[in-house]
Design a protein around this motif. Sequence first.
Motif, PDB file in Angstrom:
ATOM      1  N   PHE A  91      -4.226  18.051  -8.802  1.00 57.90           N
ATOM      2  CA  PHE A  91      -3.670  18.545 -10.065  1.00 57.90           C
ATOM      3  C   PHE A  91      -2.145  18.651 -10.034  1.00 57.90           C
ATOM      4  CE2 PHE A  91      -4.961  22.055  -7.348  1.00 57.90           C
ATOM      5  CZ  PHE A  91      -3.812  22.807  -7.268  1.00 57.90           C
ATOM      6  N   GLU A  92      -1.519  18.342  -8.891  1.00 61.40           N
ATOM      7  CA  GLU A  92      -0.075  18.469  -8.783  1.00 61.40           C
ATOM      8  C   GLU A  92       0.615  17.120  -8.973  1.00 61.40           C
ATOM      9  OE1 GLU A  92       0.298  22.177  -5.601  1.00 61.40           O
ATOM     10  OE2 GLU A  92       0.449  20.108  -4.895  1.00 61.40           O
ATOM     11  N   ASN A  93       1.844  17.182  -9.463  1.00 64.12           N
ATOM     12  CA  ASN A  93       2.676  15.982  -9.544  1.00 64.12           C
ATOM     13  C   ASN A  93       3.329  15.724  -8.186  1.00 64.12           C
ATOM     14  OD1 ASN A  93       2.155  15.647 -12.326  1.00 64.12           O
ATOM     15  ND2 ASN A  93       3.776  17.121 -12.835  1.00 64.12           N
ATOM     16  N   GLU A  94       3.723  14.487  -7.997  1.00 61.14           N
ATOM     17  CA  GLU A  94       4.372  14.137  -6.735  1.00 61.14           C
ATOM     18  C   GLU A  94       5.734  14.826  -6.646  1.00 61.14           C
ATOM     19  OE1 GLU A  94       6.113  10.170  -4.428  1.00 61.14           O
ATOM     20  OE2 GLU A  94       4.714   9.956  -6.119  1.00 61.14           O
ATOM     21  N   THR A  95       6.025  15.420  -5.476  1.00 68.55           N
ATOM     22  CA  THR A  95       7.300  16.091  -5.249  1.00 68.55           C
ATOM     23  C   THR A  95       7.957  15.527  -4.000  1.00 68.55           C
ATOM     24  OG1 THR A  95       6.320  17.831  -3.887  1.00 68.55           O
ATOM     25  CG2 THR A  95       6.388  18.211  -6.267  1.00 68.55           C
ATOM     26  N   ALA A  96       9.190  15.943  -3.778  1.00 68.84           N
ATOM     27  CA  ALA A  96       9.912  15.467  -2.597  1.00 68.84           C
ATOM     28  C   ALA A  96       9.272  15.981  -1.310  1.00 68.84           C
ATOM     29  CB  ALA A  96      11.369  15.927  -2.678  1.00 68.84           C
ATOM     30  N   GLU A  97       8.557  17.127  -1.415  1.00 72.30           N
ATOM     31  CA  GLU A  97       7.937  17.693  -0.217  1.00 72.30           C
ATOM     32  C   GLU A  97       6.616  17.021   0.133  1.00 72.30           C
ATOM     33  OE1 GLU A  97       8.990  19.499  -2.786  1.00 72.30           O
ATOM     34  OE2 GLU A  97      10.833  20.301  -1.902  1.00 72.30           O
ATOM     35  N   ALA A  98       6.041  16.258  -0.795  1.00 75.68           N
ATOM     36  CA  ALA A  98       4.749  15.619  -0.552  1.00 75.68           C
ATOM     37  C   ALA A  98       4.885  14.550   0.537  1.00 75.68           C
ATOM     38  CB  ALA A  98       4.217  14.991  -1.835  1.00 75.68           C
ATOM     39  N   GLY A  99       3.854  14.459   1.370  1.00 75.69           N
ATOM     40  CA  GLY A  99       3.848  13.413   2.399  1.00 75.69           C
ATOM     41  C   GLY A  99       3.581  12.059   1.762  1.00 75.69           C
ATOM     42  N   THR A 100       4.228  11.031   2.264  1.00 73.04           N
ATOM     43  CA  THR A 100       4.040   9.678   1.728  1.00 73.04           C
ATOM     44  C   THR A 100       3.808   8.682   2.852  1.00 73.04           C
ATOM     45  OG1 THR A 100       6.422   9.258   1.771  1.00 73.04           O
ATOM     46  CG2 THR A 100       5.491  10.138  -0.285  1.00 73.04           C
ATOM     47  N   PHE A 101       3.145   7.592   2.502  1.00 70.91           N
ATOM     48  CA  PHE A 101       2.908   6.493   3.437  1.00 70.91           C
ATOM     49  C   PHE A 101       3.102   5.174   2.691  1.00 70.91           C
ATOM     50  CE2 PHE A 101       0.244   3.212   5.255  1.00 70.91           C
ATOM     51  CZ  PHE A 101       0.539   3.280   6.589  1.00 70.91           C
ATOM     52  N   THR A 102       3.802   4.251   3.310  1.00 68.98           N
ATOM     53  CA  THR A 102       4.055   2.950   2.693  1.00 68.98           C
ATOM     54  C   THR A 102       3.814   1.839   3.714  1.00 68.98           C
ATOM     55  OG1 THR A 102       5.744   3.912   1.260  1.00 68.98           O
ATOM     56  CG2 THR A 102       5.746   1.516   1.489  1.00 68.98           C
ATOM     57  N   LEU A 103       3.127   0.782   3.259  1.00 70.36           N
ATOM     58  CA  LEU A 103       2.859  -0.369   4.121  1.00 70.36           C
ATOM     59  C   LEU A 103       3.076  -1.646   3.290  1.00 70.36           C
ATOM     60  CD1 LEU A 103       1.700  -1.454   6.880  1.00 70.36           C
ATOM     61  CD2 LEU A 103      -0.527  -1.557   5.674  1.00 70.36           C
ATOM     62  N   ASN A 104       3.903  -2.545   3.788  1.00 72.71           N
ATOM     63  CA  ASN A 104       4.117  -3.833   3.135  1.00 72.71           C
ATOM     64  C   ASN A 104       3.186  -4.878   3.754  1.00 72.71           C
ATOM     65  OD1 ASN A 104       6.334  -2.911   1.475  1.00 72.71           O
ATOM     66  ND2 ASN A 104       7.583  -2.905   3.340  1.00 72.71           N
ATOM     67  N   VAL A 105       2.465  -5.588   2.876  1.00 71.16           N
ATOM     68  CA  VAL A 105       1.453  -6.544   3.339  1.00 71.16           C
ATOM     69  C   VAL A 105       1.803  -7.937   2.823  1.00 71.16           C
ATOM     70  CG1 VAL A 105      -1.001  -7.102   3.412  1.00 71.16           C
ATOM     71  CG2 VAL A 105      -0.273  -4.695   3.273  1.00 71.16           C
ATOM     72  N   GLU A 106       1.944  -8.880   3.722  1.00 72.53           N
ATOM     73  CA  GLU A 106       2.179 -10.275   3.358  1.00 72.53           C
ATOM     74  C   GLU A 106       0.850 -11.030   3.496  1.00 72.53           C
ATOM     75  OE1 GLU A 106       4.183 -13.453   1.888  1.00 72.53           O
ATOM     76  OE2 GLU A 106       4.966 -11.421   2.123  1.00 72.53           O
ATOM     77  N   VAL A 107       0.330 -11.494   2.336  1.00 72.58           N
ATOM     78  CA  VAL A 107      -0.938 -12.212   2.319  1.00 72.58           C
ATOM     79  C   VAL A 107      -0.648 -13.705   2.261  1.00 72.58           C
ATOM     80  CG1 VAL A 107      -3.147 -12.528   1.117  1.00 72.58           C
ATOM     81  CG2 VAL A 107      -2.000 -10.270   1.100  1.00 72.58           C
ATOM     82  N   VAL A 108      -1.184 -14.436   3.244  1.00 69.40           N
ATOM     83  CA  VAL A 108      -0.901 -15.886   3.344  1.00 69.40           C
ATOM     84  C   VAL A 108      -2.172 -16.694   3.188  1.00 69.40           C
ATOM     85  CG1 VAL A 108       1.110 -15.497   4.791  1.00 69.40           C
ATOM     86  CG2 VAL A 108      -1.120 -15.786   5.870  1.00 69.40           C
TER      87      VAL A 108
ATOM     88  N   VAL B 182       0.874  -1.186   0.000  1.00 66.96           N
ATOM     89  CA  VAL B 182       0.000   0.000   0.000  1.00 66.96           C
ATOM     90  C   VAL B 182       0.905   1.228   0.000  1.00 66.96           C
ATOM     91  CG1 VAL B 182      -1.752   1.313   1.244  1.00 66.96           C
ATOM     92  CG2 VAL B 182      -1.805  -1.206   1.288  1.00 66.96           C
ATOM     93  N   ARG B 183       0.672   2.129  -0.952  1.00 67.00           N
ATOM     94  CA  ARG B 183       1.454   3.366  -0.989  1.00 67.00           C
ATOM     95  C   ARG B 183       0.490   4.536  -1.205  1.00 67.00           C
ATOM     96  NH1 ARG B 183       4.469   6.947  -4.175  1.00 67.00           N
ATOM     97  NH2 ARG B 183       6.482   7.499  -3.213  1.00 67.00           N
ATOM     98  N   ALA B 184       0.685   5.597  -0.397  1.00 65.39           N
ATOM     99  CA  ALA B 184      -0.181   6.774  -0.491  1.00 65.39           C
ATOM    100  C   ALA B 184       0.668   8.037  -0.529  1.00 65.39           C
ATOM    101  CB  ALA B 184      -1.139   6.828   0.692  1.00 65.39           C
ATOM    102  N   VAL B 185       0.205   9.043  -1.312  1.00 63.76           N
ATOM    103  CA  VAL B 185       0.883  10.338  -1.433  1.00 63.76           C
ATOM    104  C   VAL B 185      -0.123  11.430  -1.082  1.00 63.76           C
ATOM    105  CG1 VAL B 185       2.132  11.911  -2.942  1.00 63.76           C
ATOM    106  CG2 VAL B 185       2.368   9.430  -3.252  1.00 63.76           C
ATOM    107  N   TYR B 186       0.291  12.361  -0.206  1.00 59.44           N
ATOM    108  CA  TYR B 186      -0.584  13.451   0.235  1.00 59.44           C
ATOM    109  C   TYR B 186      -0.283  14.692  -0.608  1.00 59.44           C
ATOM    110  CZ  TYR B 186      -3.340  16.170   3.600  1.00 59.44           C
ATOM    111  OH  TYR B 186      -4.309  16.936   4.212  1.00 59.44           O
ATOM    112  N   LYS B 187      -1.182  15.031  -1.588  1.00 56.79           N
ATOM    113  CA  LYS B 187      -0.942  16.146  -2.496  1.00 56.79           C
ATOM    114  C   LYS B 187      -2.263  16.644  -3.073  1.00 56.79           C
ATOM    115  CE  LYS B 187      -0.259  13.355  -6.669  1.00 56.79           C
ATOM    116  NZ  LYS B 187      -1.282  14.060  -7.471  1.00 56.79           N
ATOM    117  N   ARG B 188      -2.176  17.763  -3.768  1.00 52.64           N
ATOM    118  CA  ARG B 188      -3.353  18.253  -4.486  1.00 52.64           C
ATOM    119  C   ARG B 188      -3.541  17.416  -5.749  1.00 52.64           C
ATOM    120  NH1 ARG B 188      -0.977  23.401  -2.963  1.00 52.64           N
ATOM    121  NH2 ARG B 188      -2.336  24.491  -1.481  1.00 52.64           N
TER     122      ARG B 188
END
Length: 295
Positions: free
Chosen positions: A278-295, A270-276
Motif C-alpha cells: 500500500f506504500e509508494n516507492e521512497t528513497a528508503e525502499a530497497g531496490t534491485f536492478t538487473l540488465n539482461v541482454e537476450v541474443v 529486471v527491476r524490483a522494489v522492496y516495500k509494503r
Amino acid sequence: MKTAANRKFWRYTRFSTLLLMVFAVILSGCVDEGQDGNRSENMAGSSQGITGANNSQEPNEEDYFYGTAKVENIQILILESFPVQIQVIAEGYLPDGCTEIDEIKTEREGNTFNISISTIRPKDAICTQALESFTEAIPLDVKGLKAGNYTVNVNGVTGSFELTVDNIIPEEFPDPIPPGKQVVTEADNGTNISIENGEIFYLILPENPSTGYRWELNLTQGLNVTLGPDKLPGEYYPPEQPERIEQPLVGAGGVRIWKIKAVAEGGQQVRAVYKRPFENETAEAGTFTLNVEVV
C-alpha cells in the motif's frame, strides 16, 4: 466366757470385712463402667467432630460466584516470524482482592476470534474492595490461515489484524531450481547478464512477509515471469527449520524465487522494489536492478 465372746467378735469382724470387700468390688465396677462409657462417648464425639471438619473443607461449586472479567482494552501483537504468530494482550480490572481469573476460552468463527475471560470468587470471603488490575497474554492459533482481515473480540472489546500473505508452510518443498540453470542473487544487483531467447533464469532475493514488506517486480516486455501458488510473481520459501526445533524461527525471513523466461531479443531489464503493497516507492525502499541482454 471370754473365749466364747472373743470367738464371736472375730467371727463378726471377718463377716463385716467380707461385706466391705464385696461392696468395694461392686462400686469399682460401676465407676469403671461409667468412665468407659464416658470415654467411648467422648471418642465418638471427637471422631464426629473431625469428620465434620473434613467434610466442610471439600470444595463445592455452590461456594463460589462466577462472572465475566471487565476488559478495558486489547492490543494485537504480530510477531516477526513465518508462519506469523499473533498474541492478544487484554487489560482490565477485577472488582476486589478475592476475585481471580478463572478460565480463558478462544473460538474462531470465520474471520472472527471470540475470546471469553471468566472470573471466580469465594462467596464467604472477606476481601478488600479496591479494584485489582490484570493483564493476560493470549496466543491466537493463526497457522494455516489465508491472507485477509481478521477481527478479535475479547469480552466485548474488539480489534483487528491483517495477514498480508497466506500463513501456510508446505510440508516439503520441491527443488525450485533445476541443475544447470543460471541463478541471479542480491549480490548481482546492478550487473548485466546475457542469455539466449527462450532461455530461463532464476532470480533469488531475501524476503520476510511477516514484516509486511514484499518485492514488487517489474519486467520489460521481452521477459516473462511465472506466477507462484499465491498468484504473485515468484514463490516464497521460508527459512530452513533447524533439527530438533519445533517452533518457528521468530523474526527470520526466507527468500522469494522468480522463474523468468526471455521471449524477445534485445536489451531487457529486471527491476524490483522492496516495500509494503500500500506504500509508494521512497528513497528508503530497497531496490534491485538487473540488465539482461537476450541474443
